[in-house]
Design a protein around this motif. Structure first.
Motif, short mmCIF file in Angstrom:
data_model
loop_
_atom_site.label_atom_id
_atom_site.label_comp_id
_atom_site.label_asym_id
_atom_site.label_seq_id
_atom_site.Cartn_x
_atom_site.Cartn_y
_atom_site.Cartn_z
N ILE A 50 53.87 42.32 37.83
CA ILE A 50 54.93 43.28 38.14
C ILE A 50 55.37 43.09 39.58
CG2 ILE A 50 55.58 45.72 38.24
CD1 ILE A 50 53.29 46.31 36.30
N ALA B 269 55.99 46.62 42.60
CA ALA B 269 54.99 47.54 42.03
C ALA B 269 54.76 48.78 42.87
CB ALA B 269 53.67 46.80 41.83
N ARG C 3 55.82 51.72 40.38
CA ARG C 3 54.57 52.47 40.28
C ARG C 3 54.42 53.10 38.90
NH1 ARG C 3 52.55 57.43 40.97
NH2 ARG C 3 54.63 58.34 41.25
N VAL D 135 53.28 50.31 36.61
CA VAL D 135 51.87 49.99 36.84
C VAL D 135 50.97 51.03 36.18
CG1 VAL D 135 50.06 49.81 38.59
CG2 VAL D 135 52.27 48.71 38.97
N VAL E 287 46.67 44.36 35.50
CA VAL E 287 47.91 44.36 36.26
C VAL E 287 47.79 43.45 37.47
CG1 VAL E 287 49.53 45.76 37.60
CG2 VAL E 287 48.53 46.67 35.48
N THR F 33 50.00 42.69 40.74
CA THR F 33 51.15 43.09 41.53
C THR F 33 51.62 41.91 42.38
OG1 THR F 33 49.83 43.90 43.41
CG2 THR F 33 50.31 45.46 41.63
N PHE G 206 47.29 53.32 43.39
CA PHE G 206 47.30 53.38 41.93
C PHE G 206 46.03 54.04 41.43
CE2 PHE G 206 49.53 49.32 43.07
CZ PHE G 206 50.81 49.79 42.86
N VAL H 278 43.99 46.91 40.64
CA VAL H 278 45.00 45.91 40.31
C VAL H 278 44.70 44.64 41.10
CG1 VAL H 278 46.76 47.67 39.86
CG2 VAL H 278 46.62 46.61 42.12
N ARG I 89 46.47 41.17 43.07
CA ARG I 89 47.69 40.96 43.85
C ARG I 89 47.93 39.49 44.11
NH1 ARG I 89 48.39 40.11 49.51
NH2 ARG I 89 50.62 40.25 50.04
#
Length: 292
Positions: free
Chosen positions: A5, A8, A14, A17, A27, A29, A40, A44, A46
């Protein structure tokens, strides 16, 4: 699902997510800087990413949702400021490079957050249906449309694509952020004059639900199409009437806007897939949290 995403940490991203985490997705990001701690509700991954730079490898991701957009703070239409060339390079060239990378790396589904701005200068009161030919009248709308078209051209076996033409998006912001009506509510509390306005709106959670539908729908349902995304027509007079009821604020209300001057969006394609946004009920349920 391993879901990548962009954007994010923004208001829209958001919601996507959080919906993905609730569904049990992994997820990833794609952000310029790491999300703040606690941004979040769950962990997640990154990958460093900037629209103006080369995309990171996306090998192993099942789907990509592209929400990021580079613009002057607070502006989308007119978001190019005094640098239209840079605006185009980042938002169009950058998006196209990301789409190409995703397809090359085996991402099976790519969704792009577009805008109702692609419809442009149709007369007020026109119903904006998905078969209506786009005719954007801003650089923002033109770039969104060109990105839609480029993504649609990538649709094919092994890579289903679609774009979502979203209207205004409301809902609670993340920690340390403000929501879209923060300034409006502040002006109302302070008794400052507020111009009449009516707009089309959709809650971020309903947008995330639409994303989920398109991530799980048969590839033939996407086929490079564009999907309108809108829910309610909202007059500031009505919105602030409810704010006054909840808070006891006695400031003057704006006059009602001319409803004939707004073009509603028809969301036939999403509704045919079973999308049911929350309407006025969701707005009423959300307002107390937005007023805190």
């Amino acid at each position: 699902m391993r879901l990548a995403i962009t954007g994010a940490t923004g208001l829209v991203g958001r919601f996507i997510v959080e919906e993905a985490l609730a569904a049990g997705d992994h997820v990833v990001t794609l952000t310029r800087t790491p999300p703040d701690h606690g941004a979040f509700s769950g962990p997640v991954s990154r990958l460093a990413y900037d629209l103006a730079g080369p995309p990171p490898p996306l090998v192993g991701c099942d789907a990509l949702v592209h929400c990021s957009f580079q613009h002057v703070p607070g502006l989308y239409r007119g978001g190019e400021g005094d640098d239209p060339d840079g605006f185009r390079r980042a938002n169009l060239d950058g998006s196209l490079a990301l789409f190409e990378t995703a397809r090359r790396d085996g991402v099976r589904r790519i969704l792009f957050l577009s805008s109702r701005a692609v419809y442009g200068d149709y007369p007020p009161g026109t119903t904006l249906g998905e078969d209506l030919p786009p005719r954007p009248d801003t650089l923002y709308g033109k770039i969104k449309l060109e990105a839609e078209q480029a993504l649609a051209a990538l649709n094919g076996p092994g890579c289903a694509t679609a774009s979502l033409r979203a209207t205004g998006i409301y809902g609670p912001a993340g920690p340390g952020q403000t929501h879209k009506w923060t300034r409006l509510f502040d002006d109302f509390r302070a008794g400052r004059p507020i111009a009449p306005r009516i707009s089309t709106e959709v809650h971020g959670a309903d947008l995330a639900a639409a994303i989920r539908l398109l991530l799980l729908a048969p590839a033939s349902s996407l086929a490079g199409r564009s999907f309108n995304l809108s829910d309610i027509l909202l007059d500031r007079h009505d919105l602030l009437t409810e704010v006054a009821r909840l808070t006891g604020i006695r400031a003057p209300l704006p006059k009602r806007a001319d409803g004939a001057k707004i073009s509603a969006m028809s969301c036939t394609r999403l509704r045919s897939l079973g999308w049911h946004p929350g309407g006025r009920r969701r707005l009423s349920e959300s307002l107390p949290g937005l007023l805190q």
